[in-house]
Design a protein around this motif. Structure first.
Motif, mmCIF file in Angstrom:
data_model
loop_
_atom_site.group_PDB
_atom_site.id
_atom_site.type_symbol
_atom_site.label_atom_id
_atom_site.label_comp_id
_atom_site.label_asym_id
_atom_site.label_seq_id
_atom_site.Cartn_x
_atom_site.Cartn_y
_atom_site.Cartn_z
ATOM 1 N N MET A 1 29.550 -16.687 -34.803
ATOM 2 C CA MET A 1 30.115 -17.266 -33.591
ATOM 3 C C MET A 1 29.280 -16.816 -32.400
ATOM 4 S SD MET A 1 33.903 -16.736 -31.904
ATOM 5 C CE MET A 1 34.710 -17.682 -33.195
ATOM 6 N N SER A 2 28.704 -17.766 -31.690
ATOM 7 C CA SER A 2 27.973 -17.447 -30.470
ATOM 8 C C SER A 2 28.957 -17.309 -29.320
ATOM 9 C CB SER A 2 26.955 -18.538 -30.152
ATOM 10 O OG SER A 2 27.622 -19.743 -29.802
ATOM 11 N N LEU A 3 28.479 -16.747 -28.224
ATOM 12 C CA LEU A 3 29.346 -16.597 -27.050
ATOM 13 C C LEU A 3 29.777 -17.962 -26.529
ATOM 14 C CD1 LEU A 3 30.707 -15.025 -24.819
ATOM 15 C CD2 LEU A 3 28.498 -14.868 -23.653
ATOM 16 N N GLY A 4 28.847 -18.911 -26.485
ATOM 17 C CA GLY A 4 29.199 -20.252 -26.006
ATOM 18 C C GLY A 4 30.257 -20.910 -26.871
ATOM 19 N N ASN A 5 30.131 -20.779 -28.199
ATOM 20 C CA ASN A 5 31.130 -21.360 -29.097
ATOM 21 C C ASN A 5 32.494 -20.703 -28.908
ATOM 22 O OD1 ASN A 5 29.251 -23.079 -30.195
ATOM 23 N ND2 ASN A 5 28.733 -21.730 -31.896
ATOM 24 N N ALA A 6 32.487 -19.396 -28.710
ATOM 25 C CA ALA A 6 33.752 -18.689 -28.503
ATOM 26 C C ALA A 6 34.438 -19.167 -27.224
ATOM 27 C CB ALA A 6 33.502 -17.181 -28.438
ATOM 28 N N GLN A 7 33.676 -19.337 -26.150
ATOM 29 C CA GLN A 7 34.265 -19.798 -24.894
ATOM 30 C C GLN A 7 34.780 -21.227 -25.017
ATOM 31 O OE1 GLN A 7 30.885 -18.944 -22.360
ATOM 32 N NE2 GLN A 7 31.852 -17.109 -21.544
ATOM 33 N N GLN A 8 34.041 -22.088 -25.709
ATOM 34 C CA GLN A 8 34.504 -23.457 -25.896
ATOM 35 C C GLN A 8 35.803 -23.509 -26.695
ATOM 36 O OE1 GLN A 8 31.261 -25.637 -27.651
ATOM 37 N NE2 GLN A 8 29.969 -25.486 -25.826
ATOM 38 N N LEU A 96 43.827 -24.195 -12.105
ATOM 39 C CA LEU A 96 43.368 -24.456 -13.466
ATOM 40 C C LEU A 96 41.900 -24.069 -13.624
ATOM 41 C CD1 LEU A 96 43.737 -25.643 -16.300
ATOM 42 C CD2 LEU A 96 43.241 -27.903 -15.319
ATOM 43 N N ALA A 97 41.076 -24.422 -12.631
ATOM 44 C CA ALA A 97 39.657 -24.048 -12.689
ATOM 45 C C ALA A 97 39.486 -22.534 -12.671
ATOM 46 C CB ALA A 97 38.910 -24.680 -11.512
ATOM 47 N N GLU A 98 40.296 -21.843 -11.870
ATOM 48 C CA GLU A 98 40.232 -20.378 -11.829
ATOM 49 C C GLU A 98 40.641 -19.786 -13.175
ATOM 50 O OE1 GLU A 98 39.777 -16.494 -10.217
ATOM 51 O OE2 GLU A 98 39.076 -18.451 -9.551
ATOM 52 N N ALA A 99 41.678 -20.347 -13.780
ATOM 53 C CA ALA A 99 42.112 -19.855 -15.089
ATOM 54 C C ALA A 99 41.023 -20.065 -16.140
ATOM 55 C CB ALA A 99 43.400 -20.560 -15.514
ATOM 56 N N ARG A 100 40.309 -21.174 -16.051
ATOM 57 C CA ARG A 100 39.199 -21.409 -16.973
ATOM 58 C C ARG A 100 38.112 -20.342 -16.797
ATOM 59 N NH1 ARG A 100 38.615 -26.496 -19.349
ATOM 60 N NH2 ARG A 100 40.320 -27.954 -18.908
ATOM 61 N N ASN A 101 37.783 -20.056 -15.538
ATOM 62 C CA ASN A 101 36.767 -19.039 -15.273
ATOM 63 C C ASN A 101 37.208 -17.667 -15.781
ATOM 64 O OD1 ASN A 101 34.967 -20.816 -14.098
ATOM 65 N ND2 ASN A 101 35.602 -20.373 -12.010
ATOM 66 N N GLN A 102 38.469 -17.334 -15.537
ATOM 67 C CA GLN A 102 38.974 -16.045 -15.989
ATOM 68 C C GLN A 102 38.979 -15.964 -17.518
ATOM 69 O OE1 GLN A 102 39.763 -13.505 -13.872
ATOM 70 N NE2 GLN A 102 39.080 -14.835 -12.210
ATOM 71 N N LEU A 103 39.287 -17.070 -18.176
ATOM 72 C CA LEU A 103 39.284 -17.080 -19.635
ATOM 73 C C LEU A 103 37.862 -16.919 -20.164
ATOM 74 C CD1 LEU A 103 40.850 -17.374 -22.260
ATOM 75 C CD2 LEU A 103 40.631 -19.859 -22.044
ATOM 76 N N ARG A 104 36.906 -17.614 -19.551
ATOM 77 C CA ARG A 104 35.508 -17.424 -19.958
ATOM 78 C C ARG A 104 35.094 -15.962 -19.782
ATOM 79 N NH1 ARG A 104 34.809 -22.176 -16.737
ATOM 80 N NH2 ARG A 104 34.534 -24.053 -18.008
ATOM 81 N N ARG A 105 35.511 -15.362 -18.662
ATOM 82 C CA ARG A 105 35.174 -13.962 -18.424
ATOM 83 C C ARG A 105 35.772 -13.063 -19.501
ATOM 84 N NH1 ARG A 105 38.756 -11.221 -14.112
ATOM 85 N NH2 ARG A 105 40.090 -11.488 -15.941
ATOM 86 N N PRO A 197 22.332 -13.082 -30.150
ATOM 87 C CA PRO A 197 21.840 -13.881 -29.018
ATOM 88 C C PRO A 197 20.340 -14.139 -29.122
ATOM 89 C CG PRO A 197 23.203 -12.041 -28.271
ATOM 90 C CD PRO A 197 22.935 -11.818 -29.720
ATOM 91 N N ALA A 198 19.916 -15.273 -28.552
ATOM 92 C CA ALA A 198 18.487 -15.604 -28.582
ATOM 93 C C ALA A 198 17.673 -14.597 -27.792
ATOM 94 C CB ALA A 198 18.271 -17.016 -28.033
ATOM 95 N N SER A 199 18.269 -14.020 -26.748
ATOM 96 C CA SER A 199 17.548 -13.045 -25.922
ATOM 97 C C SER A 199 18.545 -12.020 -25.395
ATOM 98 C CB SER A 199 16.863 -13.751 -24.756
ATOM 99 O OG SER A 199 16.292 -12.818 -23.856
ATOM 100 N N LEU A 200 18.089 -10.774 -25.332
ATOM 101 C CA LEU A 200 18.895 -9.702 -24.755
ATOM 102 C C LEU A 200 18.360 -9.283 -23.384
ATOM 103 C CD1 LEU A 200 19.480 -7.451 -27.894
ATOM 104 C CD2 LEU A 200 21.026 -9.147 -26.900
ATOM 105 N N GLU A 201 17.533 -10.127 -22.812
ATOM 106 C CA GLU A 201 16.938 -9.806 -21.513
ATOM 107 C C GLU A 201 18.011 -9.796 -20.434
ATOM 108 O OE1 GLU A 201 13.499 -11.533 -18.443
ATOM 109 O OE2 GLU A 201 13.984 -12.568 -20.314
ATOM 110 N N LEU A 202 17.897 -8.854 -19.513
ATOM 111 C CA LEU A 202 18.818 -8.733 -18.393
ATOM 112 C C LEU A 202 18.045 -9.064 -17.113
ATOM 113 C CD1 LEU A 202 20.622 -5.419 -19.393
ATOM 114 C CD2 LEU A 202 21.466 -7.753 -19.689
ATOM 115 N N PRO A 203 18.120 -10.310 -16.659
ATOM 116 C CA PRO A 203 17.330 -10.714 -15.488
ATOM 117 C C PRO A 203 17.907 -10.118 -14.211
ATOM 118 C CG PRO A 203 18.749 -12.507 -16.174
ATOM 119 C CD PRO A 203 18.901 -11.435 -17.213
ATOM 120 N N PRO A 204 17.087 -10.007 -13.175
ATOM 121 C CA PRO A 204 17.599 -9.512 -11.893
ATOM 122 C C PRO A 204 18.539 -10.522 -11.245
ATOM 123 C CG PRO A 204 15.340 -10.259 -11.670
ATOM 124 C CD PRO A 204 15.643 -10.295 -13.135
ATOM 125 N N LEU A 205 19.381 -10.036 -10.350
ATOM 126 C CA LEU A 205 20.361 -10.865 -9.665
ATOM 127 C C LEU A 205 19.867 -11.251 -8.273
ATOM 128 C CD1 LEU A 205 23.665 -8.949 -10.504
ATOM 129 C CD2 LEU A 205 22.808 -11.037 -11.593
#
Length: 398
Positions: A1-8, A96-105, A197-205
């Protein structure tokens, strides 16, 4: 299970999200309801019926009457009420959009927690293999008289300690799997195997100012609060319009029977106009205006509070991400290779009797610790990133 699949899957199956979705759909039906005229009243009656005979043709004023009465709110009231309900519906959509974001988090945090535990178990398994190797070497040296019995005993003790850590990590994994399954709307004991994951890189913010500006613009909870301020403003306008009288328009048709002598009687038509008089405006309408004004101030302050809270969340998550990112880079590029080289060198020295066994074991345990610290730092960085995405209300483009 990838992270994207889990969130979907969580977005599709989470029961709490489905509950908020149903509330939003219910709110969408409100504007049409409150923006429509009140239902008219159908009136049926017998007018001026004589009580001595109860004959319908005895008196000229006796009539069978049918009428309809339509309340008409003052001009513009329905539009204001519909606008307030529309703002409420928009606020429900933002919730509803906020709840979606919180669930993804939450799914991301659980997914990365499970990712850490899987790799921590791999580190412990590898460390157990190294300690077993040390134990074999210590036993061999003891049998040929080149080592001490306490070296073998210490190796056994460290093996037991690592086994205890392995048991603890497995228990934490079972708990994390149950929590993640709950977010996915599945049975708690459903097995989960993560995809690497395809990459474990942590890009700058981006700069914190950019993140805050992004959050103020697109965070659903802030947009929701803006809609609630607008709705409160509309309700105050609606309360002010209650100072103007509502109307009531009625029409009726009265049927009269012919007279006893056979002469015909004309039917009667009546039209009425009613006006509601705000005689108690000081205790009702003006009080309602004050109430709605106070509610508007409360919503405005709630908006300010949500903006300040978003700033704090974004700043904290950004700082946590930066700290964990720097820590993971230091561990991966510096400390871990150095610790591994130290163990390899000390193992060679121990086999020829130049290094103490306790120092060798401590060096290997240090490798174990720094590897666990690396995976924990990676988990912390990814979880902080998930919190930051939720705080600003969308993906972050570095």
């Amino acid at each position: 299970m990838s992270l994207g699949n889990a969130q979907q899957q969580a977005l599709a199956e989470n029961p709490r999200l489905a509950q908020i979705q149903a509330r939003y759909e219910a709110a969408l039906t409100r504007p049409a309801q409150v923006g429509t005229l009140p239902d008219p009243t159908l009136n049926l009656g017998i007018i001026s019926l004589p009580t001595d005979t109860f004959n319908l043709d005895q008196e000229a004023m006796t009539q069978l009457q049918i009428g309809i009465n339509q309340p008409i709110p003052w001009f513009g009231k329905l539009d204001i009420a519909a606008a307030a309900a529309q703002r409420d519906a928009e606020a429900a959509g933002e919730a509803l959009a906020e709840a979606r974001n919180q669930l993804r988090r939450d799914v991301a945090r659980g997914w990365w927690a499970l990712f850490y535990l899987d790799h921590a178990l791999q580190v412990v398994d590898a460390n157990l293999g190294r300690l077993r190797e040390f134990n074999r070497i210590a036993q061999s040296r003891y049998r040929v008289g080149k080592g001490l019995q306490q070296d073998a005993l210490q190796a056994q003790l460290e093996l037991s300690t690592q086994l205890e850590q392995q048991i603890r990590l497995r228990g934490e994994r079972r708990t994390t799997v149950a929590q993640l399954n709950a977010l996915l709307g599945r049975d708690a004991d459903t097995p989960i195997q993560l995809a690497e994951p395809a990459s474990l890189e942590l890009p700058p913010l981006p700069a914190s100012q950019r993140l805050v500006a992004l959050g103020l613009e697109q965070r659903p909870t802030i947009r929701r609060q803006h809609r609630l301020v607008d709705a409160a403003r509309e309700r105050r306008a609606l309360a002010e319009s209650d100072l103007y009288p509502d109307l009531s328009l009625g029409a009726s048709y009265g049927y009269r029977q012919d007279a006893p002598n056979g002469s015909s009687r004309a039917d009667l038509v009546s039209v009425t106009l009613g006006i509601k008089l705000p005689l108690y405006a000081g205790r009702k309408q003006h009080q309602a205006i004050d109430q709605r004004g106070a509610e508007l101030i409360a919503e405005q302050q709630a908006l300010r509070e949500s903006q300040l809270a978003m700033r704090a969340e974004a700043e904290q998550a950004s700082a946590d991400y930066q700290r964990a990112r720097e820590q993971s880079e230091l561990l991966q590029q510096g400390i871990i290779p150095q610790a591994q080289q130290t163990v390899a060198s000390m193992l060679s020295g121990y086999q020829v009797g130049k290094v103490d066994f306790t120092a060798l074991v401590r060096a290997q345990l240090q490798v174990n610790r720094v590897q666990l610290q690396y995976w924990a730092a990676l988990r912390d960085a990814q979880q902080a990133r998930a919190r930051l995405i939720a705080a600003v209300g969308g993906e972050i483009h570095e």
